[in-house]
Design a protein around this motif. Structure first.
Motif, PDB file in Angstrom:
ATOM      1  N   GLY A 109       0.785  -1.224   0.000  1.00  0.00           N
ATOM      2  CA  GLY A 109       0.000   0.000   0.000  1.00  0.00           C
ATOM      3  C   GLY A 109       0.815   1.270   0.000  1.00  0.00           C
ATOM      4  O   GLY A 109       0.265   2.370  -0.121  1.00  0.00           O
ATOM      5  N   CYS A 110       2.134   1.138   0.145  1.00  0.00           N
ATOM      6  CA  CYS A 110       3.042   2.298   0.097  1.00  0.00           C
ATOM      7  C   CYS A 110       2.681   3.377   1.116  1.00  0.00           C
ATOM      8  O   CYS A 110       2.799   4.577   0.846  1.00  0.00           O
ATOM      9  CB  CYS A 110       3.064   2.906  -1.316  1.00  0.00           C
ATOM     10  N   GLU A 111       2.220   2.927   2.306  1.00  0.00           N
ATOM     11  CA  GLU A 111       1.815   3.895   3.328  1.00  0.00           C
ATOM     12  C   GLU A 111       2.513   3.705   4.669  1.00  0.00           C
ATOM     13  O   GLU A 111       2.595   4.647   5.455  1.00  0.00           O
ATOM     14  CB  GLU A 111       0.297   3.805   3.557  1.00  0.00           C
ATOM     15  N   PHE A 112       3.032   2.527   4.951  1.00  0.00           N
ATOM     16  CA  PHE A 112       3.499   2.177   6.290  1.00  0.00           C
ATOM     17  C   PHE A 112       4.852   2.795   6.625  1.00  0.00           C
ATOM     18  O   PHE A 112       5.770   2.802   5.814  1.00  0.00           O
ATOM     19  CB  PHE A 112       3.598   0.657   6.404  1.00  0.00           C
ATOM     20  N   LEU A 113       4.955   3.288   7.873  1.00  0.00           N
ATOM     21  CA  LEU A 113       6.225   3.678   8.473  1.00  0.00           C
ATOM     22  C   LEU A 113       6.320   3.003   9.834  1.00  0.00           C
ATOM     23  O   LEU A 113       5.333   2.968  10.582  1.00  0.00           O
ATOM     24  CB  LEU A 113       6.331   5.191   8.640  1.00  0.00           C
ATOM     25  N   PRO A 114       7.476   2.448  10.193  1.00  0.00           N
ATOM     26  CA  PRO A 114       7.623   1.782  11.500  1.00  0.00           C
ATOM     27  C   PRO A 114       7.399   2.743  12.663  1.00  0.00           C
ATOM     28  O   PRO A 114       7.615   3.948  12.556  1.00  0.00           O
ATOM     29  CB  PRO A 114       9.066   1.280  11.469  1.00  0.00           C
ATOM     30  N   ASN A 115       6.965   2.163  13.780  1.00  0.00           N
ATOM     31  CA  ASN A 115       6.804   2.913  15.038  1.00  0.00           C
ATOM     32  C   ASN A 115       5.929   4.150  14.871  1.00  0.00           C
ATOM     33  O   ASN A 115       6.219   5.216  15.431  1.00  0.00           O
ATOM     34  CB  ASN A 115       8.180   3.293  15.600  1.00  0.00           C
ATOM     35  N   ASP A 116       4.876   3.986  14.058  1.00  0.00           N
ATOM     36  CA  ASP A 116       3.916   5.073  13.820  1.00  0.00           C
ATOM     37  C   ASP A 116       4.588   6.341  13.306  1.00  0.00           C
ATOM     38  O   ASP A 116       4.110   7.456  13.564  1.00  0.00           O
ATOM     39  CB  ASP A 116       3.132   5.384  15.103  1.00  0.00           C
TER      40      ASP A 116
END
Length: 396
Positions: A172-179
């Motif tokens: 989805g090309c949206e996720f970043l670790p640790n919010d």
């Protein structure tokens, strides 16, 4: 105009010149006859001089517009490069090729991007005064890359001498670790850093406003750098850490599977010291390509790993600190051997876990390090000899 994901264009923009039919000849003087043409030529010359002067004075920053580079696409991976006369251009090209093969959209940032930040000049001036034993241009660029990533919208930033064998971009090309909190993925070493636009901006301002004496005392150094600042921030708890770069390619088992027969997430930082001391002084682009090919071949004997959701992705690829026992065991073993520690009972249990690795058919992996054929030199060579003399390499 090139895509926002491409390199910044450097060619001059073509200007369409409208040709006007000249007037009929008369008996007037040459100047009279050609007055209009001469005036237009003079005006064109003035405009050209103005454009060239502006480009020289501002480093051609005017060619770059914020709206052309800002994105929230988390399938983009950035590196930062300014030619410091070290001959690393070929390394950058290999970085782009390798990360593209892993499914990412690699983008090379430069000082042109950093210069779009409103605090660029103040920060550049201050960072150039920080105590360092490294070349000033190189060290300043290490700070400016955080400004550049903040300008383009945050995301994932890596050194250009990292290799990625099998870690895809997030679904989805949206996720970043640790919010989205700023996270360093090689302990406190900025081989890979992720975070939101606001987090990159916060951290570079923290570096700008830091108490240098307190920072150096805390990390036990006589200089500062972006890495030592990150170490200081990690101690203070203002950034997150991960061990996604947990070893070295020549320390991986053959094949590089875990205790379930699944392929391990394989990303490595081939810094200059490691290439010089562990790989016989070979040129860095060649080493990057060789290990990329070798590990891609060997991982085929493991079960492939995929992730359909951000939650699965976090557990299988960009694993949070302390959540994957096998990866943490590999990292602890690497760290213990290279720091010369005496293995504890916990670390001995971790070594037993490493020994339980199997391939996709359930066969025990060959616990012999892939790099055993190399003769090492320098500091890492002495460590490697210790590994061999004490037969620790039999774990691999």
């Amino acid at each position: 105009m090139a895509s926002k994901y491409g390199a910044v264009p450097t060619d001059q923009v073509a200007v369409d010149v409208t040709h006007v039919k000249p007037p009929a000849k008369t008996s007037r003087s040459f100047v009279s006859d050609h007055f209009r043409a001469l005036m237009l030529a003079c005006l064109a010359l003035l405009v050209m001089v103005s454009v060239v002067s502006t480009g020289v004075l501002r480093g051609s920053v005017s060619q770059l517009r914020l709206e052309d580079v800002h994105t929230n696409d988390r399938c983009v991976v950035y590196t930062y490069f300014e030619d410091q006369g070290m001959g690393h251009g070929g390394t950058v090209d290999v970085w782009k090729s390798i990360w593209s093969a892993a499914g990412w959209k690699p983008v090379v940032l430069s000082e042109q991007h950093a210069a779009l930040h409103s605090d660029y000049q103040d920060m550049k001036d201050r960072f150039s005064t920080y105590p360092t034993t490294n070349p000033l241009g190189y060290e300043t660029a290490c700070y400016l890359r955080y400004l550049a990533v903040a300008v383009v919208g945050g995301g994932y930033m890596t050194d250009y001498d990292t290799i990625n064998i099998n870690v895809p971009p997030p679904p989805g090309c949206e996720f970043l670790p640790n919010d989205g909190k700023l996270t360093t993925h090689d302990d406190f070493v900025p081989a890979m850093v992720s975070g939101t636009e606001q987090e990159f901006d916060r951290v570079i301002h923290d570096m700008f406003n830091a108490n240098l004496d307190e920072t150096m005392t805390t990390v036990g150094q006589q200089m500062v750098s972006d890495m030592y600042f990150l170490q200081y921030f990690a101690i203070k708890g203002t950034i997150a850490l991960a061990h996604n770069f947990y070893s070295s390619p020549n320390w991986m088992a053959d094949p590089p599977c875990d205790d379930n027969g699944d392929e391990l997430p394989l990303m490595f930082h081939l810094n200059t010291d490691k290439v010089r001391n562990e790989f016989g002084g070979a040129d860095k682009p060649a080493v990057m390509n060789e290990w990329f090919a070798a590990l891609n071949d060997r991982r085929n004997r493991c079960n492939p790993v995929t992730a359909a959701t951000p939650e699965e992705y976090a557990q299988k690829f960009l694993v949070p600190l302390g959540t994957n026992k096998f990866i943490e065991s590999l990292w602890m073993h690497w760290d213990c051997v290279h720091s010369g520690c005496t293995p504890t009972e916990k670390q001995q249990a971790q070594e037993e876990l490493i020994k339980s690795a199997v391939d996709k058919d359930g066969n025990p992996v060959t616990l012999v390090r892939l790099g055993r054929q190399f003769e090492f030199e320098g500091t890492l060579g002495r460590r490697e000899r210790r590994v061999r003399e004490e037969d620790l390499h039999k774990l691999w």
